[in-house]
Design a protein around this motif. Structure first.
Motif, PDB file in Angstrom:
ATOM      1  N   VAL A 389     -55.900 -47.011 -41.871  1.00  0.00           N
ATOM      2  CA  VAL A 389     -56.346 -48.136 -42.687  1.00  0.00           C
ATOM      3  C   VAL A 389     -56.087 -49.471 -41.992  1.00  0.00           C
ATOM      4  O   VAL A 389     -56.727 -50.478 -42.316  1.00  0.00           O
ATOM      5  CB  VAL A 389     -55.666 -48.099 -44.067  1.00  0.00           C
ATOM      6  CG1 VAL A 389     -54.286 -48.709 -44.038  1.00  0.00           C
ATOM      7  CG2 VAL A 389     -56.515 -48.780 -45.124  1.00  0.00           C
ATOM      8  N   ASN A 390     -55.186 -49.467 -41.043  1.00  0.00           N
ATOM      9  CA  ASN A 390     -54.918 -50.683 -40.287  1.00  0.00           C
ATOM     10  C   ASN A 390     -55.726 -50.766 -39.002  1.00  0.00           C
ATOM     11  O   ASN A 390     -55.634 -51.762 -38.270  1.00  0.00           O
ATOM     12  CB  ASN A 390     -53.425 -50.800 -39.977  1.00  0.00           C
ATOM     13  CG  ASN A 390     -52.622 -51.256 -41.177  1.00  0.00           C
ATOM     14  OD1 ASN A 390     -52.659 -52.419 -41.548  1.00  0.00           O
ATOM     15  ND2 ASN A 390     -51.907 -50.336 -41.810  1.00  0.00           N
ATOM     16  N   ALA A 391     -56.507 -49.741 -38.741  1.00  0.00           N
ATOM     17  CA  ALA A 391     -57.366 -49.745 -37.559  1.00  0.00           C
ATOM     18  C   ALA A 391     -58.729 -50.326 -37.932  1.00  0.00           C
ATOM     19  O   ALA A 391     -59.208 -50.145 -39.047  1.00  0.00           O
ATOM     20  CB  ALA A 391     -57.522 -48.326 -37.024  1.00  0.00           C
ATOM     21  N   PRO A 392     -59.384 -51.045 -37.015  1.00  0.00           N
ATOM     22  CA  PRO A 392     -60.696 -51.629 -37.314  1.00  0.00           C
ATOM     23  C   PRO A 392     -61.726 -50.555 -37.668  1.00  0.00           C
ATOM     24  O   PRO A 392     -61.740 -49.479 -37.054  1.00  0.00           O
ATOM     25  CB  PRO A 392     -61.071 -52.339 -36.011  1.00  0.00           C
ATOM     26  CG  PRO A 392     -59.783 -52.545 -35.294  1.00  0.00           C
ATOM     27  CD  PRO A 392     -58.923 -51.374 -35.663  1.00  0.00           C
ATOM     28  N   PHE A 393     -62.584 -50.828 -38.666  1.00  0.00           N
ATOM     29  CA  PHE A 393     -63.651 -49.899 -39.025  1.00  0.00           C
ATOM     30  C   PHE A 393     -65.025 -50.550 -38.944  1.00  0.00           C
ATOM     31  O   PHE A 393     -66.049 -49.877 -39.052  1.00  0.00           O
ATOM     32  CB  PHE A 393     -63.428 -49.325 -40.435  1.00  0.00           C
ATOM     33  CG  PHE A 393     -63.741 -50.271 -41.557  1.00  0.00           C
ATOM     34  CD1 PHE A 393     -64.997 -50.315 -42.136  1.00  0.00           C
ATOM     35  CD2 PHE A 393     -62.771 -51.138 -42.039  1.00  0.00           C
ATOM     36  CE1 PHE A 393     -65.288 -51.188 -43.177  1.00  0.00           C
ATOM     37  CE2 PHE A 393     -63.050 -52.018 -43.076  1.00  0.00           C
ATOM     38  CZ  PHE A 393     -64.316 -52.039 -43.645  1.00  0.00           C
ATOM     39  N   ALA A 394     -65.056 -51.870 -38.764  1.00  0.00           N
ATOM     40  CA  ALA A 394     -66.334 -52.579 -38.684  1.00  0.00           C
ATOM     41  C   ALA A 394     -66.075 -53.923 -38.020  1.00  0.00           C
ATOM     42  O   ALA A 394     -64.945 -54.243 -37.629  1.00  0.00           O
ATOM     43  CB  ALA A 394     -66.927 -52.769 -40.083  1.00  0.00           C
ATOM     44  N   LYS A 395     -67.164 -54.700 -37.872  1.00  0.00           N
ATOM     45  CA  LYS A 395     -67.048 -56.018 -37.272  1.00  0.00           C
ATOM     46  C   LYS A 395     -67.753 -57.049 -38.148  1.00  0.00           C
ATOM     47  O   LYS A 395     -68.696 -56.722 -38.867  1.00  0.00           O
ATOM     48  CB  LYS A 395     -67.671 -56.036 -35.873  1.00  0.00           C
ATOM     49  CG  LYS A 395     -66.961 -55.189 -34.829  1.00  0.00           C
ATOM     50  CD  LYS A 395     -67.688 -55.265 -33.504  1.00  0.00           C
ATOM     51  CE  LYS A 395     -67.015 -54.414 -32.449  1.00  0.00           C
ATOM     52  NZ  LYS A 395     -65.684 -54.953 -32.080  1.00  0.00           N
ATOM     53  N   ILE A 396     -67.278 -58.271 -38.065  1.00  0.00           N
ATOM     54  CA  ILE A 396     -67.988 -59.400 -38.663  1.00  0.00           C
ATOM     55  C   ILE A 396     -68.241 -60.412 -37.559  1.00  0.00           C
ATOM     56  O   ILE A 396     -67.428 -60.561 -36.637  1.00  0.00           O
ATOM     57  CB  ILE A 396     -67.212 -60.026 -39.834  1.00  0.00           C
ATOM     58  CG1 ILE A 396     -65.780 -60.407 -39.426  1.00  0.00           C
ATOM     59  CG2 ILE A 396     -67.204 -59.093 -41.026  1.00  0.00           C
ATOM     60  CD1 ILE A 396     -65.007 -61.115 -40.522  1.00  0.00           C
ATOM     61  N   THR A 397     -69.372 -61.096 -37.653  1.00  0.00           N
ATOM     62  CA  THR A 397     -69.803 -61.956 -36.555  1.00  0.00           C
ATOM     63  C   THR A 397     -69.255 -63.370 -36.633  1.00  0.00           C
ATOM     64  O   THR A 397     -69.445 -64.147 -35.708  1.00  0.00           O
ATOM     65  CB  THR A 397     -71.341 -62.017 -36.509  1.00  0.00           C
ATOM     66  OG1 THR A 397     -71.822 -62.541 -37.758  1.00  0.00           O
ATOM     67  CG2 THR A 397     -71.937 -60.628 -36.275  1.00  0.00           C
ATOM     68  N   ALA A 464     -60.451 -54.381 -40.637  1.00  0.00           N
ATOM     69  CA  ALA A 464     -59.835 -53.126 -41.082  1.00  0.00           C
ATOM     70  C   ALA A 464     -59.978 -53.011 -42.596  1.00  0.00           C
ATOM     71  O   ALA A 464     -60.265 -53.983 -43.293  1.00  0.00           O
ATOM     72  CB  ALA A 464     -58.362 -53.091 -40.680  1.00  0.00           C
ATOM     73  N   TYR A 465     -59.751 -51.801 -43.092  1.00  0.00           N
ATOM     74  CA  TYR A 465     -59.879 -51.602 -44.530  1.00  0.00           C
ATOM     75  C   TYR A 465     -58.922 -52.486 -45.323  1.00  0.00           C
ATOM     76  O   TYR A 465     -59.237 -52.923 -46.427  1.00  0.00           O
ATOM     77  CB  TYR A 465     -59.654 -50.132 -44.888  1.00  0.00           C
ATOM     78  CG  TYR A 465     -60.932 -49.341 -44.887  1.00  0.00           C
ATOM     79  CD1 TYR A 465     -61.785 -49.340 -45.981  1.00  0.00           C
ATOM     80  CD2 TYR A 465     -61.308 -48.600 -43.777  1.00  0.00           C
ATOM     81  CE1 TYR A 465     -62.967 -48.629 -45.974  1.00  0.00           C
ATOM     82  CE2 TYR A 465     -62.489 -47.880 -43.756  1.00  0.00           C
ATOM     83  CZ  TYR A 465     -63.317 -47.899 -44.866  1.00  0.00           C
ATOM     84  OH  TYR A 465     -64.488 -47.198 -44.861  1.00  0.00           O
ATOM     85  N   ARG A 466     -57.788 -52.767 -44.760  1.00  0.00           N
ATOM     86  CA  ARG A 466     -56.840 -53.597 -45.510  1.00  0.00           C
ATOM     87  C   ARG A 466     -57.359 -55.020 -45.674  1.00  0.00           C
ATOM     88  O   ARG A 466     -56.962 -55.733 -46.598  1.00  0.00           O
ATOM     89  CB  ARG A 466     -55.465 -53.584 -44.858  1.00  0.00           C
ATOM     90  CG  ARG A 466     -55.391 -54.222 -43.490  1.00  0.00           C
ATOM     91  CD  ARG A 466     -54.000 -54.004 -42.896  1.00  0.00           C
ATOM     92  NE  ARG A 466     -52.984 -54.582 -43.744  1.00  0.00           N
ATOM     93  CZ  ARG A 466     -52.395 -55.753 -43.499  1.00  0.00           C
ATOM     94  NH1 ARG A 466     -52.750 -56.458 -42.453  1.00  0.00           N
ATOM     95  NH2 ARG A 466     -51.461 -56.220 -44.300  1.00  0.00           N
ATOM     96  N   ASN A 467     -58.254 -55.467 -44.784  1.00  0.00           N
ATOM     97  CA  ASN A 467     -58.845 -56.790 -44.943  1.00  0.00           C
ATOM     98  C   ASN A 467     -59.725 -56.881 -46.177  1.00  0.00           C
ATOM     99  O   ASN A 467     -59.962 -57.975 -46.705  1.00  0.00           O
ATOM    100  CB  ASN A 467     -59.681 -57.159 -43.714  1.00  0.00           C
ATOM    101  CG  ASN A 467     -58.863 -57.264 -42.452  1.00  0.00           C
ATOM    102  OD1 ASN A 467     -59.181 -56.648 -41.446  1.00  0.00           O
ATOM    103  ND2 ASN A 467     -57.797 -58.048 -42.486  1.00  0.00           N
ATOM    104  N   VAL A 468     -60.226 -55.742 -46.633  1.00  0.00           N
ATOM    105  CA  VAL A 468     -61.070 -55.750 -47.820  1.00  0.00           C
ATOM    106  C   VAL A 468     -60.291 -56.272 -49.027  1.00  0.00           C
ATOM    107  O   VAL A 468     -60.854 -56.906 -49.914  1.00  0.00           O
ATOM    108  CB  VAL A 468     -61.641 -54.340 -48.084  1.00  0.00           C
ATOM    109  CG1 VAL A 468     -62.481 -54.323 -49.356  1.00  0.00           C
ATOM    110  CG2 VAL A 468     -62.479 -53.883 -46.897  1.00  0.00           C
ATOM    111  N   ALA A 469     -58.994 -56.032 -49.039  1.00  0.00           N
ATOM    112  CA  ALA A 469     -58.165 -56.545 -50.137  1.00  0.00           C
ATOM    113  C   ALA A 469     -58.105 -58.062 -50.124  1.00  0.00           C
ATOM    114  O   ALA A 469     -57.862 -58.696 -51.155  1.00  0.00           O
ATOM    115  CB  ALA A 469     -56.760 -55.974 -50.054  1.00  0.00           C
TER     116      ALA A 469
END
Length: 680
Positions: A389-397, A464-469
């Motif tokens: 969950v702390n590993a990157p899963f996507a990118k934002i520009t 990372a998924y935690r950034n979604v929070a």
């Protein structure tokens, strides 16, 4: 115990009244076992039985928030398990059930299904934990289908307890309901040895029957269409409960993954627990799905419908619903009395046991210690999940922040509203709602409400998924309302209460943001364009009370055309707003047309991943579409506060109408100037 999904004939075993499961010929068989002749029982003999329930755990096994990457004592089977063991010690006789939505809902559930997968023979951590607690039976929840039937089969294969569901059947392709074969065992009847109040042992045949919302066929259409069908909960209860009585059940416990609504009965109802209480033969209802507490304040005022929140009964039937994520244990204490040759419920009391309490300062205190067996069973899966969950899963520009979300269309809201629109488009496709214009509501959750550092700030690049929070801090569930154009405008008028009225004749500095109006009630509606005229008085105050005839929302259009009062829209939002949270005018549960089972936060994560991969790996562009702005105001001095950081001040340089000052207030907020004569 090994179980099979297709078919799942898991009535095998010495504790069940039916045996004869066959894996070799893939057919579900039933063979009645002769029940030993019962002992003579005197009228008036009493047995006290404690029924225990967990529900809607959503793969929250430990007291841990993976999005925030920290301990969270408000969740976790590891806490509920301690209550289970205590409750058993306090009772002479007890049974334990789970009511589904187990394998999906937390990053751990996603990790097991989407990343690690389950090898044949590998035990899902949910069942590694639950197998330490000796559950008697479990019911299938709607989220069990989220990862497909094959994964579900492999996941529940190592549960040391049977699964039931009475209203899901294999799709055989014909129109003959008489030959429909259940996907799961509809019910199970177990022989229990209970002691009466004098200490004498008796054999009691306890029947359990489970149900799932028929809406699984809509929510998980891609996984289920052509494979299964779902039938009406009450229809199936009326079909199977008499059979259970005929086959010797002394006590029948219904386990519907279905909420409690007292509205008029309708076919294929999602929340049918109220009408289950009217099915003759059901002695107790252990329900779930609604993520609510019964008995509890939410259900007060329903006495005229036969709902007793003091005793915890619905039309005289004992009932309990213990929240979600393991935050409560549901307890029904039944008294069975032998009368006229049979056991009958003579008294009951339903209660909820919490794993935590919160004081007036919102400080949380755990009420129980972690259960060592559960904790040990899931330690490895927990650490693997935490790493993932702390590993990157996507990118934002580009960076995403909420520094100016209260005065400007904002990327932190845009991602949320875009995700909700994307989800709603998919879920209404092929339904009678398909084709209606879709709007999406989002609010700035982190916009200084918690202090000068309480702002979303996510750097460009990996996410990372935690950034979604950081984007969506609440565990809300997505709902879709059907509203008229007039109701949409009133929604926006309520949101515009965020702003103080600007006096165009004043030469003084005027602060724009109303400090009494919570930022989470400042909804932006994407899908329409509009302007806010802050020279007009607010139409509604922070409590949702109409205080003027002011018209702040102007130039409201959809696809370039003015929105008419009669025009119909779908509006994606969350369960808080859809159920009346914030006291928005004309907004309530009666307007819900899609009662989604999915969390807004997970929808956002799924959308970011989808869009990032879709864009050839370049990442999601989170730019706001600037669909709303302020109407021009000249010759006034308008100020607002935001973060006192270099990042915030640097971000302000992108906007000609947002100007930083050198001032900082006593709370540590920087003061900015808003020039509404400049383009926005």
């Amino acid at each position: 115990m090994k179980t099979k999904l297709l078919p799942l004939a898991i009535l095998c075993g010495s504790s069940a009244l039916f045996t004869g499961c066959s894996d070799s010929d893939n057919k579900q068989q039933f063979k009645k076992v002769e029940v030993p002749q019962a002992k003579v029982v005197s009228d008036g003999t009493k047995i006290e039985v404690r029924l225990l329930e967990t529900t809607d755990l959503h793969a929250n096994l430990l007291n841990f928030n993976y999005f925030a990457d920290k301990q969270d004592d408000k969740v976790g089977l590891v806490k509920t398990a301690a209550l289970i063991r205590q409750a058993r010690e306090q009772a002479t006789n007890s049974v334990l059930v789970d009511n589904g939505d187990l394998i999906q809902g937390s990053p751990l559930g996603d990790y097991m299904a989407k990343i690690k997968n389950l090898a044949d023979g590998e035990v899902h951590p949910v069942y590694a934990a639950m197998n330490t607690l000796d559950y008697d039976v479990a019911n299938i929840g709607n989220h069990e289908f989220n990862f497909g039937l094959e994964f579900l089969d492999e996941a529940i294969d190592d549960a040391n307890f049977p699964y039931i569901s009475a209203n899901v059947f294999k799709d055989d392709g014909d129109d003959d309901a008489n030959n429909d074969e259940p996907l799961f065992s509809p019910y199970v009847i177990q022989e229990k040895t209970f002691k009466d109040t004098d200490g004498t042992e008796h054999t009691i045949n306890v029947g359990f029957i489970g149900f799932v919302p028929p809406q699984i066929m809509q929510w998980d259409k891609a996984n289920l269409e052509g494979k299964v069908i779902a039938k009406d909960i009450i229809e199936m209860a009326n079909h199977y409960v008499p059979k259970m009585k005929e086959e010797g059940a002394d006590l029948i416990v219904a386990i519907p993954h279905s909420g409690l609504e007292v509205s008029a009965k309708k076919p294929l109802a999602e929340n049918a627990s109220y009408y289950l209480s009217k099915v003759e033969g059901i002695d107790a209802i252990m329900f779930g799905h609604a993520h609510a507490n019964f008995p509890g304040p939410r259900y007060e005022g329903l006495a005229e419908h036969g709902v007793d929140v003091e005793k915890g009964t619905v039309n005289g039937v004992a009932a309990v619903m213990p929240g979600f994520w393991g935050n409560h244990l549901g307890v029904i204490d039944l008294t069975l009395e032998y009368t006229s040759g049979k056991w009958q419920v003579s008294d009951s009391q339903s209660t909820l046991q919490a794993i935590y309490e919160t004081d007036a300062n919102r400080v949380t205190t755990a009420l129980v210690e972690n259960d060592a067996q559960v904790e040990s069973a899931v330690t490895q899966a927990h650490q693997e999940t935490r790493d993932w969950v702390n590993a990157p899963f996507a990118k934002i520009t580009s960076p995403v922040n909420s520094y100016f979300a209260l005065v400007n269309d904002d990327p932190s809201i845009q991602i949320v509203t875009d995700a909700q629109t994307w989800y709603t488009q998919k879920i209404v496709q092929g339904t009678e709602l398909d084709g209606l214009p879709i709007l999406s509501a989002g609010a700035p959750f982190r916009a200084g409400r918690g202090g000068a550092d309480d702002y979303t700030s996510i750097a460009k690049g990996d996410i990372a998924y935690r950034n979604v929070a950081d984007l969506y801090i609440y565990p809300n569930v997505l709902k879709v309302l059907k509203l008229s154009g007039a109701q949409v405008k009133e929604w926006l008028e309520m949101s515009a209460g965020q702003f103080m009225q600007i006096d165009t004749a004043s030469t003084d500095v005027q602060m724009l943001i109303n400090p009494d109006f919570p930022s989470y009630n400042f909804d932006v509606l994407d899908g329409v364009t509009y302007k806010v005229d802050v020279t007009q008085p607010a139409r509604y105050n922070a409590k949702g009370e109409k205080v003027s005839d002011g018209q702040r929302i102007i130039a409201l259009t959809y696809q370039g055309q003015p929105v008419s009062a009669q025009q119909q829209f779908l509006v994606a939002t969350n369960n808080y707003r859809a159920s009346g949270g914030g006291n928005f005018p004309a907004i309530g549960a009666d307007k819900i047309v899609v009662d989604s089972p999915d969390e807004n936060r997970q929808v956002v994560a799924d959308y970011i991943a989808h869009q990032s991969s879709k864009n050839n790996g370049q990442g999601l562009n989170p730019a706001a579409d600037m669909n709303w702005s302020f109407a021009p105001v000249a010759n006034v001095q308008i100020q607002f506060t935001s973060a006192n950081s270099d990042d915030a001040k640097a971000y302000s340089e992108q906007f000609s109408h947002i100007l930083p000052t050198t001032e900082v207030n006593e709370a540590g907020f920087a003061i900015y100037q808003l020039d509404l004569t400049q383009p926005q």
